[in-house]
Design an enzyme around this catalytic site. Structure first.
Site, short mmCIF file in Angstrom:
data_model
loop_
_atom_site.label_atom_id
_atom_site.label_comp_id
_atom_site.label_asym_id
_atom_site.label_seq_id
_atom_site.Cartn_x
_atom_site.Cartn_y
_atom_site.Cartn_z
CD GLU A 174 -13.59 5.88 -27.73
OE1 GLU A 174 -12.54 6.08 -27.39
OE2 GLU A 174 -14.29 4.82 -27.66
CG HIS A 250 -10.16 10.19 -28.81
ND1 HIS A 250 -9.23 9.61 -27.87
CD2 HIS A 250 -11.11 9.44 -28.90
CE1 HIS A 250 -9.80 8.37 -27.14
NE2 HIS A 250 -10.91 8.16 -28.01
CB CYS A 371 -4.97 12.09 -22.84
SG CYS A 371 -5.06 12.07 -24.63
#
Length: 448
Positions: A174, A250, A371
């Site tokens: 990720e 995450h 993000c």
């Protein structure tokens, strides 16, 4: 030689929509199928970039992807002209069309993992594009991501690029959302911190029961090998599976680090004391003084952290040695989170100031300040070798704002995704964008 941490923010794409595609991301699921405002989303992101630039931070921009991804739909059996592919997908498999239209590449913390030259065996900055194979709509990103990063960081003397890891569950990667680097100075050797949710091959590690653990230990280890990192310069830590099941998909939803500081929630990790000791010991060997700031669950619950995105923030170093925390407006709206932040900044610790940004369009889809940015540590020579077209300046901000105003819709619903005109609008906008950012041909429609 001076060195910098440059934040390359993702530019929100023209098809920004609330498809509810990300199982395990509470905000993404709870706002599914609401109408979005792509123009507002892009302008909110640009405003944050401009504000950080005005504060003296090095700021860049990372281009969005071509959407809808007609080539991906063709691989799934839809044929005909581009318009016919879209129309048929809308009629026969709307969820696949929605996935092919996702603007999720805006969250460039997932674009790649980056290791600076001070850490790598060959003395170059290394990039590995994330395969993002846990979610279909994100798994189709990495080929274009690699081309865009290659156009931004093209000088092979200073930059090395690696293809995404094998796109299988055992190597779920990720990107930087599960990676942090600690150092005394950005241009000095540091310690790279990889956080994983599960192990693919070792069942001794516990796994979440409700939501998927997207990053594997094996993926993190593979990236470290590709980048030529020293064993003494790497720490691996497991995310607490219980918080994954509470929506912490995450690590950057429950912890953020910068310089010598880790800001984290009490429930973020397993074997926390052991991990902190390893970070402190390894950073000390390269001259650093590791510091941790633990947010107790009694002050901020995991639920409050997820809903406010307290930890999906940017922790930035200021010239006086203190740190600034960039948080979304939702932190101010949460009474408990805001009370904690007020006490934190008045305590005399490293984090002295909090600045609040309106990123509602991104937040409703499950992405906050952290993000939206990919951090790249660069020395002066390396920064000079970056494609200058992607470094934020006042003129570039003006050009990108005008570009958004010209090309973006201010309302987008799921039914609008079936309009073939949207693809033409997106391609026209991106063709112009590559000229503004001096990227060359990076999109499939420009290459094929």
């Amino acid at each position: 030689m001076k060195s910098y941490e440059v934040n390359f923010d993702g530019l929100v794409g023209p098809t920004h929509n609330y498809g509810g595609l990300s199982y395990g991301n509470v905000a993404s699921q709870s706002n599914s199928q609401q109408s979005s405002n792509p123009k507002e989303a892009a302008l909110q992101g640009l405003a944050k970039m401009k504000a950080l630039m005005d504060m003296g931070f090095q700021q860049g921009v990372l281009a969005p992807q071509e959407r809808p991804d007609v080539a991906a739909l063709r691989r799934l059996g839809f044929s005909g002209t581009d318009a016919q592919v879209i129309e048929r997908a809308a009629k026969e498999a709307m969820p696949l069309l929605v996935a092919s239209c996702s603007a999720s590449s805006m969250w460039v913390a997932n674009a790649a993992t980056v290791s600076p030259s001070a850490d790598t065996a060959d003395g170059r900055v290394h990039f590995t594009a994330a395969n993002l194979n846990c979610k279909y709509h994100r798994s189709i990103e990495h080929p274009t991501t690699s081309r865009v990063l290659g156009a931004m960081f093209a000088n092979q003397q200073h930059f090395a690029h690696h293809a995404a890891l094998p796109a299988v569950a055992q190597f779920g990667d990720e990107g930087a959302a599960n990676h942090t680097r600690f150092c005394r100075e950005y241009g000095e050797a540091g310690v790279e911190f990889f956080v994983f949710g599960r192990s693919a091959f070792d069942n001794r590690f516990p796994a979440p029961q409700k939501y998927p653990a997207r990053q594997t230990l094996e993926a993190s280890q593979a990236v470290a090998r590709l980048h030529g990192l020293r064993d003494e310069g790497v720490v691996y830590a497991q995310q607490n599976p219980n918080v994954i099941d509470q929506g912490v998909f995450h690590n950057d939803v429950i912890a953020v680090g910068n310089g010598e500081v880790l800001f984290y929630h009490e429930d973020a990790f397993l074997e926390t004391d052991k991990m902190l000791a390893e970070l402190q010991g390894k950073l000390a060997k390269v001259g650093g003084n590791f510091q941790s700031v633990c947010v107790p669950r009694s002050a901020v619950s995991v639920d409050d952290a997820v809903r406010s995105y307290l930890f999906n923030s940017q922790l930035l170093s200021r010239p006086d040695g203190s740190m600034l925390l960039i948080v979304p407006q939702e932190c101010q709206a949460n009474e408990r989170v805001w009370a904690y932040l007020q006490s934190l900044t008045s305590s005399g610790g490293m984090i002295r100031e909090v600045k609040v940004f309106d990123l509602k369009q991104s937040m409703q889809n499950g992405g906050g300040p952290a993000c939206l940015r990919l951090r790249v540590a660069l020395n002066e020579t390396e920064l000079a070798a970056v494609n200058p077209g992607v470094i934020m300046t006042a003129p570039l901000y003006g050009s990108l704002t005008a570009w958004v105003e010209k090309h973006y819709r201010d309302c987008l619903s799921e039914t609008d995704l079936a309009d073939p005109q949207l693809l033409l609008e997106c391609r026209t906008a991106l063709d112009e964008l590559t000229q503004i950012l001096k990227l060359g041909a990076v999109y499939p429609f420009q290459i094929n």
